[in-house]
Every structure is written in structure tokens, then in C-alpha cells.
Design a protein around this motif. Structure first.
Motif, PDB file in Angstrom:
ATOM      1  N   SER A 113      41.007  -4.520 -10.635  1.00 37.61           N
ATOM      2  CA  SER A 113      41.858  -4.701  -9.473  1.00 37.61           C
ATOM      3  C   SER A 113      41.328  -5.879  -8.682  1.00 37.61           C
ATOM      4  CB  SER A 113      41.861  -3.424  -8.621  1.00 37.61           C
ATOM      5  OG  SER A 113      40.539  -3.130  -8.196  1.00 37.61           O
ATOM      6  N   ARG A 114      41.880  -6.099  -7.483  1.00 39.09           N
ATOM      7  CA  ARG A 114      41.396  -7.186  -6.656  1.00 39.09           C
ATOM      8  C   ARG A 114      39.953  -6.918  -6.230  1.00 39.09           C
ATOM      9  NH1 ARG A 114      45.412 -10.439  -4.546  1.00 39.09           N
ATOM     10  NH2 ARG A 114      43.706 -11.900  -4.162  1.00 39.09           N
ATOM     11  N   PRO A 115      39.122  -7.960  -6.176  1.00 41.91           N
ATOM     12  CA  PRO A 115      37.727  -7.761  -5.776  1.00 41.91           C
ATOM     13  C   PRO A 115      37.606  -7.143  -4.386  1.00 41.91           C
ATOM     14  CG  PRO A 115      38.034  -9.926  -6.760  1.00 41.91           C
ATOM     15  CD  PRO A 115      39.405  -9.348  -6.573  1.00 41.91           C
ATOM     16  N   LYS A 116      36.584  -6.322  -4.201  1.00 43.91           N
ATOM     17  CA  LYS A 116      36.304  -5.689  -2.918  1.00 43.91           C
ATOM     18  C   LYS A 116      35.014  -6.257  -2.352  1.00 43.91           C
ATOM     19  CE  LYS A 116      36.455  -1.570  -4.836  1.00 43.91           C
ATOM     20  NZ  LYS A 116      37.081  -1.809  -6.144  1.00 43.91           N
ATOM     21  N   GLY A 117      34.987  -6.443  -1.024  1.00 45.71           N
ATOM     22  CA  GLY A 117      33.812  -6.984  -0.363  1.00 45.71           C
ATOM     23  C   GLY A 117      32.744  -5.922  -0.176  1.00 45.71           C
ATOM     24  N   VAL A 118      31.494  -6.267  -0.549  1.00 42.15           N
ATOM     25  CA  VAL A 118      30.375  -5.333  -0.464  1.00 42.15           C
ATOM     26  C   VAL A 118      29.355  -5.885   0.535  1.00 42.15           C
ATOM     27  CG1 VAL A 118      28.541  -4.158  -1.713  1.00 42.15           C
ATOM     28  CG2 VAL A 118      30.713  -4.645  -2.862  1.00 42.15           C
ATOM     29  N   PRO A 119      29.352  -5.378   1.778  1.00 45.13           N
ATOM     30  CA  PRO A 119      28.366  -5.852   2.750  1.00 45.13           C
ATOM     31  C   PRO A 119      27.004  -5.218   2.517  1.00 45.13           C
ATOM     32  CG  PRO A 119      29.823  -4.235   3.772  1.00 45.13           C
ATOM     33  CD  PRO A 119      30.290  -4.407   2.363  1.00 45.13           C
ATOM     34  N   ARG A 120      25.941  -6.022   2.713  1.00 42.10           N
ATOM     35  CA  ARG A 120      24.582  -5.506   2.552  1.00 42.10           C
ATOM     36  C   ARG A 120      23.690  -6.103   3.628  1.00 42.10           C
ATOM     37  NH1 ARG A 120      23.713  -2.758  -2.056  1.00 42.10           N
ATOM     38  NH2 ARG A 120      21.457  -2.956  -1.847  1.00 42.10           N
ATOM     39  N   SER A 121      22.833  -5.264   4.177  1.00 40.61           N
ATOM     40  CA  SER A 121      21.883  -5.672   5.203  1.00 40.61           C
ATOM     41  C   SER A 121      20.550  -6.017   4.568  1.00 40.61           C
ATOM     42  CB  SER A 121      21.690  -4.534   6.203  1.00 40.61           C
ATOM     43  OG  SER A 121      21.032  -3.433   5.575  1.00 40.61           O
ATOM     44  N   SER A 122      19.613  -6.504   5.374  1.00 42.50           N
ATOM     45  CA  SER A 122      18.252  -6.752   4.879  1.00 42.50           C
ATOM     46  C   SER A 122      17.638  -5.473   4.327  1.00 42.50           C
ATOM     47  CB  SER A 122      17.372  -7.303   6.010  1.00 42.50           C
ATOM     48  OG  SER A 122      17.775  -8.592   6.404  1.00 42.50           O
ATOM     49  N   ASN A 123      17.830  -4.372   5.025  1.00 39.89           N
ATOM     50  CA  ASN A 123      17.264  -3.105   4.553  1.00 39.89           C
ATOM     51  C   ASN A 123      17.874  -2.667   3.230  1.00 39.89           C
ATOM     52  OD1 ASN A 123      15.191  -2.244   6.302  1.00 39.89           O
ATOM     53  ND2 ASN A 123      16.660  -1.615   7.864  1.00 39.89           N
ATOM     54  N   GLU A 124      19.185  -2.821   3.086  1.00 43.64           N
ATOM     55  CA  GLU A 124      19.839  -2.421   1.843  1.00 43.64           C
ATOM     56  C   GLU A 124      19.432  -3.327   0.685  1.00 43.64           C
ATOM     57  OE1 GLU A 124      23.848  -0.416   3.773  1.00 43.64           O
ATOM     58  OE2 GLU A 124      23.682  -2.584   3.585  1.00 43.64           O
ATOM     59  N   TRP A 125      19.154  -4.592   0.985  1.00 40.93           N
ATOM     60  CA  TRP A 125      18.685  -5.507  -0.059  1.00 40.93           C
ATOM     61  C   TRP A 125      17.236  -5.227  -0.451  1.00 40.93           C
ATOM     62  CZ3 TRP A 125      21.156  -7.928  -3.488  1.00 40.93           C
ATOM     63  CH2 TRP A 125      22.385  -8.562  -3.235  1.00 40.93           C
ATOM     64  N   TYR A 126      16.424  -4.797   0.483  1.00 44.15           N
ATOM     65  CA  TYR A 126      14.969  -4.749   0.259  1.00 44.15           C
ATOM     66  C   TYR A 126      14.596  -3.931  -0.967  1.00 44.15           C
ATOM     67  CZ  TYR A 126      10.044  -3.575   0.957  1.00 44.15           C
ATOM     68  OH  TYR A 126       8.696  -3.398   0.767  1.00 44.15           O
ATOM     69  N   TRP A 127      15.025  -2.658  -1.010  1.00 45.32           N
ATOM     70  CA  TRP A 127      14.562  -1.794  -2.080  1.00 45.32           C
ATOM     71  C   TRP A 127      15.187  -2.143  -3.418  1.00 45.32           C
ATOM     72  CZ3 TRP A 127      10.239   0.538  -2.165  1.00 45.32           C
ATOM     73  CH2 TRP A 127       9.664   1.004  -1.001  1.00 45.32           C
ATOM     74  N   GLN A 128      16.428  -2.606  -3.407  1.00 42.37           N
ATOM     75  CA  GLN A 128      17.045  -3.032  -4.659  1.00 42.37           C
ATOM     76  C   GLN A 128      16.241  -4.179  -5.271  1.00 42.37           C
ATOM     77  OE1 GLN A 128      20.214  -1.546  -5.394  1.00 42.37           O
ATOM     78  NE2 GLN A 128      20.181  -2.391  -7.459  1.00 42.37           N
ATOM     79  N   SER A 129      15.837  -5.127  -4.421  1.00 42.99           N
ATOM     80  CA  SER A 129      15.083  -6.276  -4.902  1.00 42.99           C
ATOM     81  C   SER A 129      13.661  -5.892  -5.289  1.00 42.99           C
ATOM     82  CB  SER A 129      15.046  -7.352  -3.811  1.00 42.99           C
ATOM     83  OG  SER A 129      16.358  -7.706  -3.433  1.00 42.99           O
TER      84      SER A 129
END
Length: 566
Positions: free
Chosen positions: A208-224
Motif C-alpha cells: 500500500s502507500r508508504p506510512k511515516g514512522v516517527p522515531r525519537s533518540s530513545n527509540e533509536w538508541y536500543w535498536q542501534s
């Protein structure tokens, strides 16, 4: 712009998962700790890609470039919570632009370089953005001219030469002391927190059409952190990143992980095998990423690997498709290289199969750690201990706890996003289940070990034939081993009596001929596949249609079979 509910922030902070450390804080710590160390290295062919001279910047010089760009963005009227669409190839200018935006609290919405008017307009409208940062050209396409012609673009900032009249150059503008001072006053006053949104990335749009996924510094930290910890990254290590810095694959390790660990980020884009190999030889690389197909191809043409220092390059990350045990074994036995197997999504699903947690190559090729598995101590790779998972039966929400049954993976934890941007409450309500777990849309089963999960396919790729559910990706994986097949995709096509049957959409290798009967014989006799999983339609194509990040567009294949066939 804080989109995460306060209750979730309090939960994550109380558990010790989240802090108030922003990506900007990580950057400044590196600048102060090792100002003269090499921070970022451009692709050697950058001039051919985007008319920009390749640079090698220390942390001190990168900081100076970030400050210059932040002052120019401030001059252009950009302020906290504004959203800027950025479309650039992997390069130091792109990295500096991201940091300059973050310095001012401006939200970055990065787009793949291969997006064109249709996709760009969608992103602009969803984000209500009017400013775009791009290059005069990327490869052979005039991106700045394309952007200038879009009605939603009110302000165009660009790198490169021969810009359209509407564009403001970011290359060689002088910045006054007063402008630097004004920018710094503004940046100091905004009180940016680690819960403020840093990026809005985009789902693949495969269905379907792409959906926007917002991420904060905290949400990025552990994934990275999960990515770079599994790879053994540390300050001063050299990381060659060939994945576009626009989504989870590139941003997690290639941008955020670089900031987190204080590595040298060596950039590559668009993917060019010979340039990639040149960088592996010349840049003293400690770690890189590559798709399974590329890693297998290199083993089949081993002369290409000559001159690479595998004493340094001891780990390589891969994923996005099941890995070959032969490939993992061969890299280990011949070169001493361990292949890491990653599973993740922009929304924050994340699992890591490293040699520390899954030493057996046959298991690591297809299995991932099962967070919360019974009778299992902590995993070596921290991210596997932080996320929580459930496996839920398709259709009845029954939780699966025994091996062998396919279900949808649900995931929760500090890596997971808080909801799609500007998507409306209905879509976001459907994205999470009643227990607050994100519905990944990915099908897994519990392995016989009970401590691992096996990826089976995508929920939307289930084909229901006469009531029997078939994973398209399972059949694709089997057909991909056929000697005459170059690319394959399985889709369900309408059938008057059975509802759906499988169609094999195949791009054969040059000089090969394929028939539906030969494919069925291969699956039935060599792979021992149950009869109901055999394709009943065949479509032969020169190549499969793909989206800008390389995923097959199955909706286009299905459109060829709109009318039921008896």
C-alpha cells in the motif's frame, strides 16, 4: 515534537531503558573526546554520483560543517518541529545535514534517492512539509529540478552544481558571526529531549502507500545498540555502510550506531560491487553489511575477495532473507568471518542472530533468538533480552507456545515506535494489539529448540487455497534454489472454486527455459513439497517489479490476474 504517550515514557525511563541523551549529545561527546580522529569518509565515486568532491572529515571538521549548515537552515527560517524532506545519497553532506537539522530540533524525513514525484509528493503531503534538501543530481537524475517543479515544495535547498533558479545552494555560502550566534541561541533555547522525534522514515509500501514512522533518540538508541554490540563495534572501529541512510537498515547501525560508538563511518551508495570491494581493500574496514545474495556471489567468485584484510573484517551483517548455512560456514572456515543475521523493521521490531547466541551455522541461517523463551538464561546480545515477543495464531488471536505452528510475531519494548505519523487513530489502533504489542505482519514459528524463532514469511503473503494457508515466502525460498531461476515471487491469484491458487512469477537465467510442469516436478520430487503448495500458474518475466528499496511489488504482479480463472 513528542509523540510518545507520557505513560510509555515514564514506563521506559522507570525501567532504566530510556534516558535524556539525544543523538546530538552523542555527537558532541565524540567531537570532544577525539576531535582529530576520522569521523566520516565519502564514497570515492561521489563526484560521479552527485557532482560533489569526496571528503574525509575529522570529528572537528564535521562539527564545523554541521554548524555552517545549521546556520543556513536557521537563516532559511527552519525551527523546532518543522519537518524537512531530505533526499541525498550517502555522503558527508547528508550526515552533516541530518545533524544540523537535529541541532535545531527540525525533524528529518529521509527518502530513498530513487523516489520520484509520486513518492515525494506523498511524503510532503503526509508530513505537511514544504522544505526539501536534495542534490542537483543523484546519478543521472536531476533531483533539484524535479523538486523545483513540485507544487508542494515552497523552499528548495540543494548541494551540487547547475541548480535551478528556485534552489538555494548549500555549498559555498558565507555565514556571518551574527548568524552563527543567532543559530546557537535558538538551539540552546529549544530544550530538545531524547523523546523528541528525530526522523520520520517510511515503510516500504510493498502492499500500500508508504506510512511515516516517527522515531525519537530513545527509540533509536536500543535498536542501534543491538546492531553494533553484536558486531563488536567500539570507538575507533571502521564501519563501511552500503545501505541507504533512509530507513532501519542504514540508519540503525550506519548513522545512530556510528554516533553511539564513535566509529569511523565509511559511506557507499548507490551499491556498486567493484567500488564496495575497493573500499573493503583500501579503508581498513572492521565491519560491514551486505545482502545474502551478494555474500553468496562473492564466495562463488572468490578472486573478488583477494586483498581484503579478513583479520580486521571479522564480522559481516546480513538479513532481509533466509541465509545459506553453506555461506555462513564457508566464510567462517575460509576467512574466519562470522556472519550476523538481523531481523528488523522501521517500526522497531528487532532480533539479532549472532555467533555468540547461535553458534551453529545451520541454526543461525534461519533462526533468531526467542525473547522470553522458557528455561533460557539471558542472551549475549542485549537487544534480545529487552524486547518482548508473542506469537499469535492468524485469525483467532490465540497465543502459540508450542513448536511447529505458524503465527504472527508481536513485539514490544524500548525499540518499538509509538504509532504512524498523521495516520489517524484507526490505523494506529490496528497496528498494536490489546496488550500493546506491535503487530509486525511477519510470520514465525517456534523452532524445535523452543528457544528460537524461525521466520516463515509475511502475513500479507499468505495464500489461502481451498482453506489451506500457504506461505508465499516459503515456496519462494524453495524455488530460489532452482538452477535456472534468477528471481522469483509467489502471489495468490483468484480461482473460481479454490479462492486462490499460487502463481510463480519467475525471471529465468539467460538461456534457460522454464515450464510450470518443470517447477512442479522440482518442488514435488526434489524439495518434497506437499501438493497443495505447488504453483498452478506461471508468469515468465525479464525482471520482477521492485520498489525503491528493492522489495518486490507484488501488487503489480497481482493486477495481471484481476479476473478469476477456472
Amino acid at each position: 515534537m513528542i509523540l510518545c504517550p507520557s505513560e510509555r515514557i515514564a514506563e521506559m525511563v522507570g525501567a532504566g531503558h530510556w534516558s535524556n541523551r539525544t543523538l546530538w549529545d552523542m555527537f558532541i561527546a565524540n567531537v570532544e573526546r577525539m576531535p582529530e580522529d576520522e569521523a566520516v569518509v565519502d564514497p570515492p565515486n561521489l563526484a560521479a554520483i552527485a557532482d560533489m568532491a569526496p571528503r574525509r572529515l575529522s570529528w572537528r571538521l564535521l562539527f564545523a560543517e554541521v554548524e555552517r549548515l545549521a546556520a543556513l537552515l536557521h537563516r532559511a527560517g527552519l525551527r523546532r518541529d518543522d519537518i524537512v524532506v531530505v533526499q541525498l545519497p550517502n555522503c558527508s553532506a547528508q550526515v552533516a545535514t541530518y545533524l544540523a537539522c537535529h541541532r535545531l530540533g527540525v525533524v528529518i524525513s529521509p527518502l530513498p534517492a530513487v523516489y520520484r514525484e509520486h513518492e515525494v509528493s506523498h511524503a510532503l503531503q503526509v508530513c505537511n512539509a514544504s522544505t526539501v534538501i536534495t542534490a542537483a543530481r543523484i546519478s543521472k537524475h536531476g533531483h533539484a529540478a524535479m523538486m523545483a517543479a513540485l507544487p508542494d515544495v515552497k523552499q528548495l535547498l540543494a548541494f551540487g552544481v547547475e541548480l535551478p533558479a528556485a534552489a538555494v545552494s548549500l555549498e559555498a555560502q558565507d555565514v556571518s558571526a551574527e548568524e552563527y550566534a543567532a543559530m546557537r541561541v535558538q538551539a540552546a533555547a529549544i530544550g530538545l529531549s531524547a523523546n523528541d522525534v528525530v526522523t520520520i522514515c517510511w515503510t516500504s509500501g510493498t502492499e500500500s502507500r508508504p506510512k511515516g514512522v516517527p522515531r525519537s533518540s530513545n527509540e533509536w538508541y536500543w535498536q542501534s545498540k543491538g546492531t553494533v554490540d553484536a558486531a563488536g563495534m567500539a570507538p575507533g572501529k571502521r564501519f563501511l555502510n552500503p545501505f541507504p541512510l533512509v530507513n532501519m537498515g542504514g540508519l540503525s547501525g550506519g548513522f545512530v550506531g556510528w554516533l553511539l560508538k564513535g566509529m569511523t563511518l565509511i559511506l557507499h551508495h548507490p551499491f556498486d560491487l567493484m567500488v564496495f570491494l575497493q573500499q573493503l581493500r583500501e579503508e581498513r574496514v572492521d565491519y560491514t553489511l551486505a545482502p545474502p545474495t551478494i555474500l553468496t556471489r562473492l564466495l562463488q567468485q572468490e578472486a573478488l575477495l583477494e586483498g581484503i584484510d579478513f583479520k580486521r573484517l571479522s564480522r559481516i551483517g546480513s538479513g532481509s532473507a533466509p541465509l545459506s548455512p553453506w555461506m555462513i560456514d564457508t566464510y567462517r572456515q575460509r576467512y574466519g568471518v562470522e556472519i550476523q543475521n538481523y531481523f528488523g523493521s522501521n517500526e522497531g521490531a528487532g532480533l539479532c542472530g549472532s555467533e555468540a547466541d547461535i553458534p551453529d551455522s545451520h541454526e543461525r541461517a534461519t533462526l533468531f533468538p526467542r525473547p522470553g523463551a522458557p528455561d533460557r538464561g539471558p542472551w549475549v546480545t542485549g537487544i534480545n533480552n529487552l524486547v518482548r515477543t508473542r506469537l499469535v495464531a492468524v485469525g483467532d488471536e490465540r497465543e502459540i507456545t508450542e513448536p511447529g505452528e505458524v503465527g504472527e510475531l508481536r513485539i514490544a519494548g524500548p525499540t518499538v515506535f509509538s504509532g504512524y505519523y498523521a495516520a489517524g487513530p484507526e490505523l494506529n489502533a490496528r497496528a498494536f494489539d490489546e496488550q500493546g504489542y506491535f503487530r509486525t505482519g511477519d510470520l514465525f514459528e517456534i523452532a524445535s529448540t523452543r528457544q528460537h524463532l524461525r521466520f516463515v514469511g509475511r502475513l500479507k503473503d499468505l495464500v489461502v487455497r481451498g482453506g489451506m494457508k500457504i506461505s508465499a515466502e516459503e515456496v519462494e525460498g524453495l524455488l530460489a534454489t532452482h538452477a535456472d531461476i534468477q528471481e522469483v515471487a509467489i502471489v495468490g491469484v483468484p480461482h473460481a472454486e479454490l479462492g486462490e491458487v499460487l502463481c510463480a512469477c519467475v525471471a529465468p537465467k539467460p538461456g534457460s527455459s522454464l515450464t510450470l510442469e518443470s517447477l512442479a516436478t522440482f518442488l514435488r520430487e526434489e524439495k518434497k513439497v506437499a501438493p497443495f503448495k505447488l504453483p498452478e500458474r506461471l508468469m515468465v518475466l525479464d525482471s520482477l517489479p521492485r520498489n525503491p528499496v528493492g522489495k518486490v511489488l507484488k501488487r503489480e504482479l497481482r493486477q495481471m490476474f484481476r479476473e478469476p480463472q477456472a
